[in-house]
Design a protein around this motif. Structure first.
Motif, PDB file in Angstrom:
ATOM      1  N   ARG A 166       0.846  -1.188   0.000  1.00  0.00           N
ATOM      2  CA  ARG A 166       0.000   0.000   0.000  1.00  0.00           C
ATOM      3  C   ARG A 166       0.883   1.240   0.000  1.00  0.00           C
ATOM      4  NH1 ARG A 166      -2.757  -3.037   4.014  1.00  0.00           N
ATOM      5  NH2 ARG A 166      -1.916  -1.663   5.631  1.00  0.00           N
ATOM      6  N   PRO A 167       0.377   2.373  -0.421  1.00  0.00           N
ATOM      7  CA  PRO A 167       1.231   3.551  -0.568  1.00  0.00           C
ATOM      8  C   PRO A 167       1.721   4.096   0.767  1.00  0.00           C
ATOM      9  CG  PRO A 167      -1.076   4.115  -0.938  1.00  0.00           C
ATOM     10  CD  PRO A 167      -1.009   2.623  -0.852  1.00  0.00           C
ATOM     11  N   GLU A 168       2.779   4.908   0.684  1.00  0.00           N
ATOM     12  CA  GLU A 168       3.311   5.606   1.848  1.00  0.00           C
ATOM     13  C   GLU A 168       2.658   6.980   1.948  1.00  0.00           C
ATOM     14  OE1 GLU A 168       7.839   3.752   1.469  1.00  0.00           O
ATOM     15  OE2 GLU A 168       7.384   5.782   0.762  1.00  0.00           O
ATOM     16  N   VAL A 169       2.581   7.501   3.161  1.00  0.00           N
ATOM     17  CA  VAL A 169       1.952   8.798   3.368  1.00  0.00           C
ATOM     18  C   VAL A 169       2.616   9.479   4.560  1.00  0.00           C
ATOM     19  CG1 VAL A 169       0.146   7.946   4.924  1.00  0.00           C
ATOM     20  CG2 VAL A 169      -0.272   9.982   3.543  1.00  0.00           C
ATOM     21  N   GLY A 170       2.771  10.782   4.446  1.00  0.00           N
ATOM     22  CA  GLY A 170       3.240  11.603   5.553  1.00  0.00           C
ATOM     23  C   GLY A 170       2.087  12.403   6.127  1.00  0.00           C
ATOM     24  N   ILE A 171       2.116  12.621   7.430  1.00  0.00           N
ATOM     25  CA  ILE A 171       1.012  13.294   8.114  1.00  0.00           C
ATOM     26  C   ILE A 171       1.567  14.488   8.892  1.00  0.00           C
ATOM     27  CG2 ILE A 171      -0.788  13.070   9.870  1.00  0.00           C
ATOM     28  CD1 ILE A 171      -1.076  10.186   9.168  1.00  0.00           C
ATOM     29  N   ASP A 172       0.911  15.616   8.719  1.00  0.00           N
ATOM     30  CA  ASP A 172       1.215  16.809   9.507  1.00  0.00           C
ATOM     31  C   ASP A 172       0.006  17.121  10.375  1.00  0.00           C
ATOM     32  OD1 ASP A 172       2.787  19.355  10.070  1.00  0.00           O
ATOM     33  OD2 ASP A 172       0.917  20.194   9.304  1.00  0.00           O
ATOM     34  N   VAL A 173       0.226  17.223  11.685  1.00  0.00           N
ATOM     35  CA  VAL A 173      -0.858  17.514  12.618  1.00  0.00           C
ATOM     36  C   VAL A 173      -0.906  19.009  12.877  1.00  0.00           C
ATOM     37  CG1 VAL A 173      -0.773  15.250  13.709  1.00  0.00           C
ATOM     38  CG2 VAL A 173       0.649  17.093  14.603  1.00  0.00           C
ATOM     39  N   VAL A 262       3.957   8.015   8.188  1.00  0.00           N
ATOM     40  CA  VAL A 262       5.091   8.766   8.744  1.00  0.00           C
ATOM     41  C   VAL A 262       4.549   9.997   9.453  1.00  0.00           C
ATOM     42  CG1 VAL A 262       7.348   9.766   8.267  1.00  0.00           C
ATOM     43  CG2 VAL A 262       6.427   8.007   6.749  1.00  0.00           C
ATOM     44  N   VAL A 263       4.961  10.188  10.703  1.00  0.00           N
ATOM     45  CA  VAL A 263       4.536  11.339  11.498  1.00  0.00           C
ATOM     46  C   VAL A 263       5.770  12.027  12.067  1.00  0.00           C
ATOM     47  CG1 VAL A 263       2.311  10.312  12.091  1.00  0.00           C
ATOM     48  CG2 VAL A 263       4.284   9.936  13.581  1.00  0.00           C
ATOM     49  N   GLU A 264       5.559  13.219  12.606  1.00  0.00           N
ATOM     50  CA  GLU A 264       6.640  13.970  13.231  1.00  0.00           C
ATOM     51  C   GLU A 264       6.827  13.518  14.675  1.00  0.00           C
ATOM     52  OE1 GLU A 264       6.556  18.385  11.431  1.00  0.00           O
ATOM     53  OE2 GLU A 264       4.669  17.753  12.342  1.00  0.00           O
ATOM     54  N   ALA A 265       8.059  13.498  15.127  1.00  0.00           N
ATOM     55  CA  ALA A 265       8.366  13.180  16.523  1.00  0.00           C
ATOM     56  C   ALA A 265       8.277  14.468  17.337  1.00  0.00           C
ATOM     57  CB  ALA A 265       9.753  12.550  16.634  1.00  0.00           C
ATOM     58  N   LEU A 266       7.070  14.838  17.688  1.00  0.00           N
ATOM     59  CA  LEU A 266       6.834  16.098  18.386  1.00  0.00           C
ATOM     60  C   LEU A 266       7.074  15.944  19.878  1.00  0.00           C
ATOM     61  CD1 LEU A 266       3.536  17.219  16.603  1.00  0.00           C
ATOM     62  CD2 LEU A 266       5.839  18.094  16.191  1.00  0.00           C
ATOM     63  N   GLN A 267       7.688  16.965  20.468  1.00  0.00           N
ATOM     64  CA  GLN A 267       7.845  17.046  21.921  1.00  0.00           C
ATOM     65  C   GLN A 267       6.685  17.878  22.458  1.00  0.00           C
ATOM     66  OE1 GLN A 267      10.112  15.299  23.503  1.00  0.00           O
ATOM     67  NE2 GLN A 267      11.072  14.571  21.607  1.00  0.00           N
ATOM     68  N   ALA A 365       4.004  20.704   4.520  1.00  0.00           N
ATOM     69  CA  ALA A 365       4.701  20.106   5.662  1.00  0.00           C
ATOM     70  C   ALA A 365       4.587  18.589   5.658  1.00  0.00           C
ATOM     71  CB  ALA A 365       4.138  20.676   6.958  1.00  0.00           C
ATOM     72  N   SER A 366       3.427  18.064   5.294  1.00  0.00           N
ATOM     73  CA  SER A 366       3.266  16.608   5.260  1.00  0.00           C
ATOM     74  C   SER A 366       4.129  15.980   4.173  1.00  0.00           C
ATOM     75  CB  SER A 366       1.794  16.257   5.046  1.00  0.00           C
ATOM     76  OG  SER A 366       1.312  16.771   3.816  1.00  0.00           O
ATOM     77  N   ARG A 367       4.303  16.654   3.048  1.00  0.00           N
ATOM     78  CA  ARG A 367       5.194  16.130   2.006  1.00  0.00           C
ATOM     79  C   ARG A 367       6.653  16.149   2.478  1.00  0.00           C
ATOM     80  NH1 ARG A 367       1.273  18.444  -1.675  1.00  0.00           N
ATOM     81  NH2 ARG A 367       2.202  20.510  -1.462  1.00  0.00           N
ATOM     82  N   ASN A 368       7.020  17.164   3.249  1.00  0.00           N
ATOM     83  CA  ASN A 368       8.371  17.185   3.805  1.00  0.00           C
ATOM     84  C   ASN A 368       8.579  16.059   4.807  1.00  0.00           C
ATOM     85  OD1 ASN A 368       9.265  19.457   2.371  1.00  0.00           O
ATOM     86  ND2 ASN A 368       8.349  20.852   3.855  1.00  0.00           N
ATOM     87  N   VAL A 369       7.544  15.738   5.568  1.00  0.00           N
ATOM     88  CA  VAL A 369       7.634  14.618   6.513  1.00  0.00           C
ATOM     89  C   VAL A 369       7.894  13.314   5.774  1.00  0.00           C
ATOM     90  CG1 VAL A 369       6.299  13.242   8.159  1.00  0.00           C
ATOM     91  CG2 VAL A 369       6.227  15.725   8.282  1.00  0.00           C
ATOM     92  N   LEU A 370       7.176  13.080   4.688  1.00  0.00           N
ATOM     93  CA  LEU A 370       7.397  11.873   3.889  1.00  0.00           C
ATOM     94  C   LEU A 370       8.773  11.885   3.224  1.00  0.00           C
ATOM     95  CD1 LEU A 370       6.247   9.238   2.782  1.00  0.00           C
ATOM     96  CD2 LEU A 370       5.198  10.559   0.928  1.00  0.00           C
ATOM     97  N   HIS A 371       9.241  13.070   2.817  1.00  0.00           N
ATOM     98  CA  HIS A 371      10.563  13.186   2.187  1.00  0.00           C
ATOM     99  C   HIS A 371      11.662  12.786   3.173  1.00  0.00           C
ATOM    100  CE1 HIS A 371      13.899  14.792  -0.180  1.00  0.00           C
ATOM    101  NE2 HIS A 371      14.269  15.491   0.892  1.00  0.00           N
ATOM    102  N   LEU A 372      11.553  13.208   4.424  1.00  0.00           N
ATOM    103  CA  LEU A 372      12.561  12.841   5.419  1.00  0.00           C
ATOM    104  C   LEU A 372      12.607  11.334   5.625  1.00  0.00           C
ATOM    105  CD1 LEU A 372      12.011  15.627   8.114  1.00  0.00           C
ATOM    106  CD2 LEU A 372      13.882  15.454   6.469  1.00  0.00           C
ATOM    107  N   TYR A 373      11.461  10.685   5.583  1.00  0.00           N
ATOM    108  CA  TYR A 373      11.446   9.231   5.738  1.00  0.00           C
ATOM    109  C   TYR A 373      12.114   8.550   4.550  1.00  0.00           C
ATOM    110  CZ  TYR A 373       9.610   4.481   5.742  1.00  0.00           C
ATOM    111  OH  TYR A 373       9.496   3.106   5.678  1.00  0.00           O
ATOM    112  N   ARG A 374      11.840   9.021   3.367  1.00  0.00           N
ATOM    113  CA  ARG A 374      12.443   8.420   2.174  1.00  0.00           C
ATOM    114  C   ARG A 374      13.940   8.680   2.098  1.00  0.00           C
ATOM    115  NH1 ARG A 374       7.620   9.958  -2.188  1.00  0.00           N
ATOM    116  NH2 ARG A 374       6.166   8.292  -1.515  1.00  0.00           N
ATOM    117  N   MET A 375      14.400   9.727   2.758  1.00  0.00           N
ATOM    118  CA  MET A 375      15.836   9.999   2.818  1.00  0.00           C
ATOM    119  C   MET A 375      16.537   9.167   3.887  1.00  0.00           C
ATOM    120  SD  MET A 375      16.673  12.214   0.498  1.00  0.00           S
ATOM    121  CE  MET A 375      18.214  12.870   1.102  1.00  0.00           C
ATOM    122  N   GLY A 376      15.798   8.361   4.601  1.00  0.00           N
ATOM    123  CA  GLY A 376      16.391   7.495   5.613  1.00  0.00           C
ATOM    124  C   GLY A 376      16.625   8.162   6.944  1.00  0.00           C
TER     125      GLY A 376
END
Length: 400
Positions: A166-173, A262-267, A365-376
């Protein structure tokens, strides 16, 4: 049930006082068990609590200390009467004797109470559907502002889910847009209370504030004020239930559609820190920051991530976390990062003269989140980091 809940809370408090008073060398689960049995003999009204429910209190207390020693939580504390959720645990499922009357109602046996009717909201393994691999192992009675509720613990055997393509997706809250996905999908919600309910809540809060003005210091709360508090809690509990229902439906839909989330590791704890400051250095925009903190806490981002974590695993997917810094300031089209690109809360305009891309800020922002995951750049969980540190400390051996 009220008497049993108060007895369980008192049992916890007595156990906590007994445990902290004894020297460490005399503390043991067996000694605590003997103390509980003796307390139920000496104090008559503690006998309202069934013996197995008292053992469940002891088990929960020992688990709380284990979590404290493991660094997952703080030390167990005294349970105050008006700040503690009233609950009773039924640790064994064979005592329940659940019968389904019809599609909406069922009957359950509660120790020392008898047969009680409950609203049947989910399928349970009873009758011919029950077996060793699919059975009810216990229940928990919980009382909130809307009344008493029962939650059943069900043990089931599920086959391991294979990873689906299934496809990958990035999420921005966010706050205005609760969930923005990298493919352009958004998940929003209305206010948890209607206009009429909000008006009623405001009226009750004003009434409670007015009646509290006439209450003297250390004076017992009047029945009228307590009734007002109960109505306020009922409205807030209704809003929380609607929020939970929206979160469950949304996270289930996402977990079924996407294989990797993929989500952000928010503090979040640091994000909602007060801006009041100190006497020497007072904070700025304290009222605005307070409203922002209230909005962040109201969205419950951490609970959404927890739901996504176990639901993606249940559906054969994975949940990954990436660093949150710079995701809202980077252009997802060209990669140019600057602090002035976000012109408003909803619009992102790239300041790179060779790009000039503009679009929705949350989707960017959500596309950037997915980009960071694809960059490892996915973060390793705490358990994985501990394993990696132990592996680095082990010296490699060579065969001779």
């Amino acid at each position: 049930m009220d008497d049993q809940a108060h007895a369980a809370r008192t049992m916890w408090n007595l156990l906590h006082e007994w445990w902290t008073m004894l020297p460490r060398e005399r503390r043991s689960p067996a000694a605590a068990d003997r103390a509980i049995r003796q307390a139920r003999k000496d104090i008559d009204w503690l006998g309202v609590l069934p013996a197995q429910a008292a053992q469940a209190v002891l088990k929960a207390y020992l688990q709380a200390w284990n979590s404290c020693w493991a660094g997952r939580a703080g030390e167990p504390k005294f349970k105050a009467r008006f700040r503690t959720v009233m609950s009773v645990d039924i640790p064994q499922g064979r005592d329940l004797h659940i019968i389904r009357v019809h599609r909406r109602w069922g009957l359950v046996n509660i120790p020392k109470i008898g047969r009680v009717r409950f609203h049947w909201t989910k399928d349970l393994p009873v009758g011919k559907r029950a077996g060793k691999e699919n059975r009810i192992t216990g229940a928990r009675l919980v009382n909130d502002a809307l009344g008493w509720h029962i939650a059943f613990r069900v043990q089931t055997l599920e086959r391991g889910q294979e990873h689906h393509a299934r496809p990958e997706v990035g999420i921005d809250v966010g706050i205005n847009v609760p969930l923005a996905l990298s493919d352009g999908t958004t998940y929003g919600h209305d206010k948890w209370l209607t206009e009429r309910e909000m008006t009623e809540l405001l009226r009750l809060e004003q009434r409670a504030a007015h009646r509290r003005r006439f209450q003297k210091h250390r004076e017992k709360t009047s029945k009228r004020l307590r009734a007002t508090y109960d109505r306020i809690q009922a409205l807030r509990a209704r809003a929380k239930r609607r929020h939970l229902d929206w979160q469950h439906q949304t996270t289930t839909d996402i977990a079924k559609k996407y294989g990797t989330v993929v989500v952000e590791a928010l503090q979040i704890t640091s994000m909602v820190r007060s801006a009041r400051g100190t006497v020497d250095q007072p904070g700025k925009n304290v009222v605005q920051k307070t409203g922002l903190n209230r909005a962040i806490n109201g969205e419950a981002w951490g609970r959404t991530v927890e739901m996504l974590d176990y639901k993606t695993a249940r559906n054969g997917g994975t949940l990954a976390k990436v660093p949150a810094s710079g995701t809202s300031q980077r252009c997802s089209a060209c990669g140019f990062t600057t602090s002035g690109s976000r012109e408003s809360q909803a619009v992102f305009v790239c300041k790179n003269p060779n790009c000039g891309w503009s679009g929705n800020a949350d989707h960017n922002a959500s596309r950037n989140v997915l980009h960071l995951y694809r960059m490892g750049l996915a973060l390793i969980p705490a358990a994985g980091r501990a394993v990696a540190r132990r592996a680095r400390r082990v010296k490699p051996t060579t065969a001779r």
